[in-house]
Design a protein around this motif. Structure first.
Motif, short mmCIF file in Angstrom:
data_model
loop_
_atom_site.label_atom_id
_atom_site.label_comp_id
_atom_site.label_asym_id
_atom_site.label_seq_id
_atom_site.Cartn_x
_atom_site.Cartn_y
_atom_site.Cartn_z
N ASN A 329 49.38 -47.21 -48.57
CA ASN A 329 50.27 -46.24 -47.93
C ASN A 329 50.36 -46.48 -46.43
OD1 ASN A 329 51.19 -43.74 -46.65
ND2 ASN A 329 50.94 -42.77 -48.63
N ALA A 330 49.22 -46.65 -45.78
CA ALA A 330 49.21 -46.86 -44.33
C ALA A 330 49.88 -48.18 -43.96
CB ALA A 330 47.78 -46.83 -43.81
N MET A 331 49.65 -49.24 -44.76
CA MET A 331 50.28 -50.53 -44.48
C MET A 331 51.79 -50.41 -44.50
SD MET A 331 47.87 -53.19 -46.63
CE MET A 331 48.84 -54.65 -46.20
N VAL A 332 52.31 -49.66 -45.46
CA VAL A 332 53.77 -49.50 -45.55
C VAL A 332 54.29 -48.66 -44.38
CG1 VAL A 332 55.64 -48.52 -46.93
CG2 VAL A 332 53.81 -49.80 -48.04
N GLN A 333 53.68 -47.51 -44.12
CA GLN A 333 54.20 -46.61 -43.08
C GLN A 333 54.15 -47.23 -41.69
OE1 GLN A 333 54.40 -42.56 -42.94
NE2 GLN A 333 52.99 -42.13 -44.61
N VAL A 334 53.07 -47.94 -41.40
CA VAL A 334 52.91 -48.49 -40.05
C VAL A 334 53.88 -49.65 -39.81
CG1 VAL A 334 51.30 -49.76 -38.57
CG2 VAL A 334 50.53 -47.74 -39.80
N SER A 335 54.24 -50.38 -40.85
CA SER A 335 54.98 -51.62 -40.66
C SER A 335 56.49 -51.49 -40.78
CB SER A 335 54.49 -52.67 -41.68
OG SER A 335 54.82 -52.27 -43.00
N VAL A 336 57.01 -50.33 -41.22
CA VAL A 336 58.45 -50.24 -41.45
C VAL A 336 59.18 -49.70 -40.22
CG1 VAL A 336 58.14 -49.92 -43.92
CG2 VAL A 336 58.33 -47.91 -42.46
N ASP A 337 60.47 -49.99 -40.15
CA ASP A 337 61.35 -49.46 -39.12
C ASP A 337 61.46 -47.94 -39.30
OD1 ASP A 337 63.50 -48.71 -37.50
OD2 ASP A 337 64.53 -50.63 -37.79
N PRO A 338 61.28 -47.13 -38.23
CA PRO A 338 61.34 -45.68 -38.39
C PRO A 338 62.61 -45.16 -39.06
CG PRO A 338 60.47 -46.23 -36.23
CD PRO A 338 60.91 -47.52 -36.87
N VAL A 339 63.75 -45.79 -38.80
CA VAL A 339 64.99 -45.31 -39.40
C VAL A 339 65.03 -45.57 -40.90
CG1 VAL A 339 66.40 -47.41 -39.15
CG2 VAL A 339 67.48 -45.14 -38.93
N MET A 340 64.19 -46.48 -41.38
CA MET A 340 64.12 -46.81 -42.81
C MET A 340 62.95 -46.13 -43.52
SD MET A 340 66.44 -48.95 -43.92
CE MET A 340 67.71 -50.08 -43.29
#
Length: 432
Positions: A329-340
């Protein structure tokens, strides 16, 4: 502030977390009460019926994921959460009333489970991404881990309390308690200081769903994480079904002992969440090592000869499962563009929970046909095979050679085709 809890220094997150912990206790009370209602009142310990209830709760994740993500990225997340939490309160209260009046039927539980799933399909990505509006990037991994800690603290307390309430007063009071706890989240949302929130950029225009899917498709790191989470969620994380079957069919236990199993498993889950909160960055090697631990611990769990050993093996199972999920979960949230972020998290939750509509009924059928122990063993086999597939993929596509040296102090040697061998201590690690 301790490094484990440093995101609680943010006032808005502290208010939100205080409401969430109470609601999480109620949620687990409601789950135990619902399962006990299906198994002991509405059916004669039917694993298939319990699997269908679980499947219907998660089916909307699969159906609504693209639309839920678009809604979360387009509208204010605080407003969305207020609406979804209200809907969950109403459905929980309705099940409690039906049970208390003695008119509840199995189809009522099926229908309400599906409606709760619809609300949760929107609530989950909104709740996951709303954290990034309350805390900054530095605090985000810690806040994600503390959310997991809160959920599993609820899991530690809720099932045990539910078992005592059911044994002493009946199923309906436990269901009423679950409905009442949603009020705490609603109050917390109202108390947040809007001036201290940092809303994510809003997605505008047409084609937002396709854009989100293209974004994930172009990120092999996200695809790998989601593939592993899919296998774990579909085949491994069916403890709502498996623990109920093991408690009633194999060990012949009552509601108190069944509720206690959920609390014992939460000891490991809570420890995992707190350990994750101390890590500055989530890493792929931690995710893979946790899945190895899950495979080993569930293998032991499926072969446990008695109730006591089964309960003991639940601790490392909860520890490894929650470490894997929190890290992913943290890997996904930290690495994605905020608008996405809303669309990506909706897809992530759909992949994690969307397999349950197929996995839970199948696990329930396996429990009726082959026995309860196989409901756990199927998760062991599936997650183990996924790790083998990842190892082969790394070896063939990434030219990674992994060897373990058995010395006084164990070492793991990772060698890339074009680099000097690197030696690192202790735990199994894989680099990409």
């Amino acid at each position: 502030m301790s490094p484990t809890f440093h995101s609680l220094s943010v006032p808005n997150y502290r208010v939100y977390a205080s409401g969430a912990i109470v609601s999480n206790v109620g949620t687990w009370m409601g789950r135990v009460a619902q399962d006990w209602l299906v198994l002991t009142v509405l059916t004669d310990h039917s694993a298939t019926a319990l699997g269908l209830v679980t499947g219907l709760q998660f089916l909307p994740f699969l159906i609504l994921a693209p639309f839920a993500g678009m809604i979360v990225d387009r509208f204010p997340k605080r407003r969305i959460l207020f609406m979804t939490q209200t809907a969950l309160l109403v459905t929980a209260l309705l099940l409690a009333v039906l049970t208390a009046t003695g008119v509840v039927e199995l189809w009522h539980v099926y229908a309400l489970a599906f409606l709760q799933g619809v609300a949760t399909a929107v609530d989950n990505p909104a709740r996951q991404t709303f954290v990034s509006e309350m805390v900054d990037t530095e605090h985000l991994p810690n806040a994600v881990a503390l959310n997991s800690a809160s959920f599993n603290l609820g899991r530690l307390i809720g099932p045990a309390v539910a078992g005592l309430v059911i044994a002493g007063f009946g199923i309906a009071p436990a269901l009423y308690a679950n409905a009442a706890t949603f009020v705490f989240v609603l109050v917390a949302l109202l108390r947040l200081d809007a001036k201290l929130l940092t809303p994510s950029p809003r997605a505008r225009g047409k084609g937002q769903i396709r854009a989100g899917l293209r974004y994930v498709k172009g990120r092999p790191d996200l695809v790998l994480i989601m593939a592993l989470v899919f296998v774990l969620g579909t085949f491994g994380m069916n403890f709502q079904v498996t623990m109920a079957l093991m408690a009633t069919k194999v060990f012949d236990k009552g509601p108190g002992e069944y509720g206690l199993l959920g609390s014992i498993m939460a000891i490991g889950s809570l420890a995992a969440a707190l350990l994750s909160a101390r890590r500055a960055r989530p890493r792929l090697r931690i995710l893979l090592a946790a899945l190895v631990g899950f495979t080993i611990s569930t293998a032991l769990l499926s072969m446990a000869p008695n109730y006591v050993l089964f309960a003991i093996f639940l601790v490392p199972t909860g520890l490894s499962a929650l470490t894997a999920l929190t890290t992913a979960n943290a890997m996904v949230q930290v690495s994605v563009d905020p608008v996405m972020r809303g669309r990506v998290m909706a897809l992530y939750m759909a992949i994690f929970m969307g397999g349950t509509p197929f996995g839970a009924p199948m696990i329930g059928w396996i429990g009726d046909a082959w026995g309860p122990r196989w409901t756990i063993a199927m998760g062991t086999i599936a997650v183990g095979l996924s790790l083998v597939a990842v190892a082969l993929w790394f070896a063939r596509r990434q030219n990674v050679a992994v060897t373990i040296q058995t010395q006084r102090h164990p070492r793991l040697r990772i060698q890339l085709a074009s680099s000097v061998p690197a030696t690192v201590p202790t735990t199994p690690e894989v680099t990409k």
